[in-house]
Design a protein around this motif. Structure first.
Motif, PDB file in Angstrom:
ATOM      1  N   THR A 139       0.513  -1.127  -0.050  1.00  0.00           N
ATOM      2  CA  THR A 139       0.290   0.243  -0.061  1.00  0.00           C
ATOM      3  C   THR A 139       0.834   0.961   0.313  1.00  0.00           C
ATOM      4  O   THR A 139       0.694   2.017  -0.607  1.00  0.00           O
ATOM      5  CB  THR A 139      -0.911   0.253   0.871  1.00  0.00           C
ATOM      6  OG1 THR A 139      -2.092  -1.546   1.121  1.00  0.00           O
ATOM      7  CG2 THR A 139      -1.830   0.981   0.836  1.00  0.00           C
ATOM      8  N   TRP A 142       1.402   1.833  -3.737  1.00  0.00           N
ATOM      9  CA  TRP A 142       0.803   2.586  -4.186  1.00  0.00           C
ATOM     10  C   TRP A 142       1.120   3.418  -3.827  1.00  0.00           C
ATOM     11  O   TRP A 142       0.502   4.589  -5.078  1.00  0.00           O
ATOM     12  CB  TRP A 142       0.254   1.544  -3.815  1.00  0.00           C
ATOM     13  CG  TRP A 142      -0.501   0.565  -4.836  1.00  0.00           C
ATOM     14  CD1 TRP A 142       0.084  -0.780  -4.421  1.00  0.00           C
ATOM     15  CD2 TRP A 142      -1.293   0.577  -6.190  1.00  0.00           C
ATOM     16  NE1 TRP A 142      -0.831  -1.359  -6.259  1.00  0.00           N
ATOM     17  CE2 TRP A 142      -1.089  -1.004  -6.770  1.00  0.00           C
ATOM     18  CE3 TRP A 142      -2.026   0.963  -7.201  1.00  0.00           C
ATOM     19  CZ2 TRP A 142      -1.631  -1.272  -8.225  1.00  0.00           C
ATOM     20  CZ3 TRP A 142      -2.289   0.978  -7.935  1.00  0.00           C
ATOM     21  CH2 TRP A 142      -2.819  -0.608  -8.472  1.00  0.00           C
ATOM     22  N   PHE A 356      -8.868   1.285  -6.218  1.00  0.00           N
ATOM     23  CA  PHE A 356      -7.765   0.621  -6.447  1.00  0.00           C
ATOM     24  C   PHE A 356      -6.914  -0.252  -5.563  1.00  0.00           C
ATOM     25  O   PHE A 356      -7.474  -0.215  -4.479  1.00  0.00           O
ATOM     26  CB  PHE A 356      -5.339   1.531  -6.334  1.00  0.00           C
ATOM     27  CG  PHE A 356      -5.531   1.720  -5.498  1.00  0.00           C
ATOM     28  CD1 PHE A 356      -4.695   1.230  -4.180  1.00  0.00           C
ATOM     29  CD2 PHE A 356      -6.421   3.327  -4.441  1.00  0.00           C
ATOM     30  CE1 PHE A 356      -4.614   1.729  -3.025  1.00  0.00           C
ATOM     31  CE2 PHE A 356      -6.075   3.688  -3.301  1.00  0.00           C
ATOM     32  CZ  PHE A 356      -4.786   2.935  -2.502  1.00  0.00           C
ATOM     33  N   GLU A 358      -4.439  -3.320  -2.722  1.00  0.00           N
ATOM     34  CA  GLU A 358      -2.488  -3.138  -2.937  1.00  0.00           C
ATOM     35  C   GLU A 358      -1.691  -3.894  -3.827  1.00  0.00           C
ATOM     36  O   GLU A 358      -0.825  -4.235  -4.144  1.00  0.00           O
ATOM     37  CB  GLU A 358      -2.030  -2.900  -1.361  1.00  0.00           C
ATOM     38  CG  GLU A 358      -2.815  -4.106  -0.299  1.00  0.00           C
ATOM     39  CD  GLU A 358      -3.868  -4.277   0.027  1.00  0.00           C
ATOM     40  OE1 GLU A 358      -4.002  -4.829   1.209  1.00  0.00           O
ATOM     41  OE2 GLU A 358      -4.722  -3.098  -0.513  1.00  0.00           O
ATOM     42  N   PHE A 413       0.900   0.996 -12.641  1.00  0.00           N
ATOM     43  CA  PHE A 413       0.085   1.464 -12.149  1.00  0.00           C
ATOM     44  C   PHE A 413       0.611   2.701 -11.955  1.00  0.00           C
ATOM     45  O   PHE A 413      -0.295   3.711 -12.146  1.00  0.00           O
ATOM     46  CB  PHE A 413      -0.121   1.247 -10.952  1.00  0.00           C
ATOM     47  CG  PHE A 413       0.316   1.919  -9.620  1.00  0.00           C
ATOM     48  CD1 PHE A 413       0.728   2.594  -9.022  1.00  0.00           C
ATOM     49  CD2 PHE A 413       1.702   0.788  -9.243  1.00  0.00           C
ATOM     50  CE1 PHE A 413       1.867   3.300  -7.606  1.00  0.00           C
ATOM     51  CE2 PHE A 413       2.962   0.963  -8.310  1.00  0.00           C
ATOM     52  CZ  PHE A 413       2.461   2.135  -7.722  1.00  0.00           C
TER      53      PHE A 413
END
Length: 443
Positions: A139, A142, A356, A358, A413
């Motif tokens: 996480t 991200w 989104f 993780e 991503f």
């Protein structure tokens, strides 16, 4: 540099920064100095003068816990899928077809309606190199848009605020929930965090009655005794990382600044929320309530450019089927109601929703009727101007093409972030992401 706070310290810190309760903060002495600079900052050519009142708005929806992408967008005709998931694999009766190979989980009927209406993109195979299977670390990757081997102290949206929003109102960023997301962490903190604007601030009782606790003290204690189960249900205890909001300085600096923003913004927010009404029927859930509130703030003319909401529960190691289905139905129905609400307001053209999680889950089911931590999975982007349909490439499920049982990502991503920054928020992505990345065409 890596934040050296322990997990426990992080949780205690995030609780002390929550503005969702009814604390009446003391305004720091630097109030006048801070706001005397706003006009000067607004003259900075890098600053985006437009706000959520008159420009595009991004809504980030975190699916906290690691969503099982293969039972979300289902490769129902794939033999490798059937063999890997003899018990939890979805059948023809449990899907909503996209084409001859892929389908939505039947509980995502809200998403299927948006997809058929040309208002939803499914971005396949999202991930990053050298994936990490830790909730916390993945996480963090991200939220900061960092490489797997690199630690960043600022979030990708925080760097957006630093680069383009230096003169904006503190409400340029709003998170609905228990904590500030690490994505908002910035050199110069922006953003506020709250649950219910009606209880965002209260008038302290002058003389508590017999047996009553001073409201300030009671509220403070409640914040610091936040219920772990409630946090998990809201995505707070798994993977919704807060993070310090400055490269330098103490946590107290962030607390003081956040408190300042709360004090100067609370009356305005409460007034905005009170003057607008929802025009769609939402399901009864935490996520739906969050989106209802976002809709009210948009309708009321809030200056916010970025809203952040979270839905927890996706860590489906055991008995996945029923729990995962309920989560997807909640998300699909809540987002569909949110879109209907925005359409009724006449604001849907200005709003983009991006989901989104993780990480995805392993291709093969485990012995407990669930799935373990994996890697690549789909993202969703919803809006009236999105490039609707299937974007990116579906990863191969062939055993020889997997990495340690995980799908290999086909789309980084950060290319999605670059597309959101350049095509939707209308700012250069390289200063925010720290490198030049080819944006994925999403609008």
């Amino acid at each position: 540099m890596k934040d050296d706070l322990t997990l426990k310290t992080r949780r205690e810190f995030l609780r002390s920064t929550v503005l969702g309760g009814a604390l009446s903060w003391t305004v720091p002495t630097f109030l006048a100095n801070t706001f005397s600079t706003l006009n000067a900052d607004a003259a900075d050519p890098a600053t985006q003068i437009t706000t959520g009142k008159d420009s595009t708005i991004l809504v980030v929806l975190q699916m906290a816990g690691g969503n099982d992408g293969l039972n979300t967008i289902v490769p129902f005709s794939n033999d490798h899928y059937r063999k890997a998931r003899p018990r939890i694999g979805l059948t023809e009766k449990q899907i909503l077809r996209i084409n001859d190979d892929l389908a939505f989980n039947q509980n995502l009927s809200g998403f299927k309606d948006l997809y058929d209406g040309g208002q939803l993109s499914v971005i396949q195979g999202i991930g990053y190199p050298n994936p990490n299977r830790s909730h916390f670390r993945s996480t963090e990757i991200w939220q900061t848009a960092s490489d797997a081997e690199r630690f960043e102290s600022s979030g990708w949206l925080g760097r957006y605020f630093d680069n383009t929003c230096s003169g904006c109102d503190p409400t340029v960023a709003v998170t609905i929930g228990q904590q500030m997301p690490q994505a908002f962490a910035a050199k110069n903190p922006k953003g506020i965090c709250f649950n219910n604007p009606q209880s965002y601030r209260f008038q302290k009782a002058d003389k508590p009655g017999p047996g009553e606790t001073d409201m300030m003290e009671a509220s403070y204690r409640k914040l610091n005794d936040a219920d772990e189960a409630a946090m998990e249900n809201s995505g707070g205890s798994i993977a919704a990382i807060h993070g310090a909001a400055k490269h330098t300085g103490s946590p107290l600096d962030f607390i003081e600044r956040t408190a300042l923003d709360a004090q100067v913004s609370s009356d305005h927010i409460r007034a905005i929320a009170a003057k607008s009404e929802n025009k769609a029927t939402y399901p009864a859930s935490q996520l739906a309530n969050s989106l209802k509130l976002v809709s009210k703030l948009i309708a009321g003319g809030m200056a916010t450019r970025v809203y952040y909401v979270s839905q927890g529960g996706y860590d489906t190691h055991t008995n996945q089927a029923g729990a995962h289905d309920r989560l997807l139905k909640d998300m699909g129905d809540a987002v569909k109601a949110f879109v209907d609400d925005l359409k009724a307001q006449g604001n849907f053209e200005r709003v983009l929703v991006m989901t989104f999680s993780e990480f995805g889950r392993r291709v093969g089911e485990n012995a407990s009727g669930g799935t373990d931590h994996g890697a690549a999975a789909p993202m969703f982007v919803i809006g009236n101007k999105v490039k609707a349909g299937l974007l990116g490439k579906q990863p191969s499920l062939a055993p020889g093409d997997l990495f340690q049982g995980d799908l290999k990502f086909t789309t980084d991503f950060r290319s999605v972030y670059a597309g959101v920054l350049e095509q939707w928020l209308r700012t250069k992505s390289a200063p925010v992401l720290g490198r030049s990345i080819e944006p994925l065409a999403i609008v």
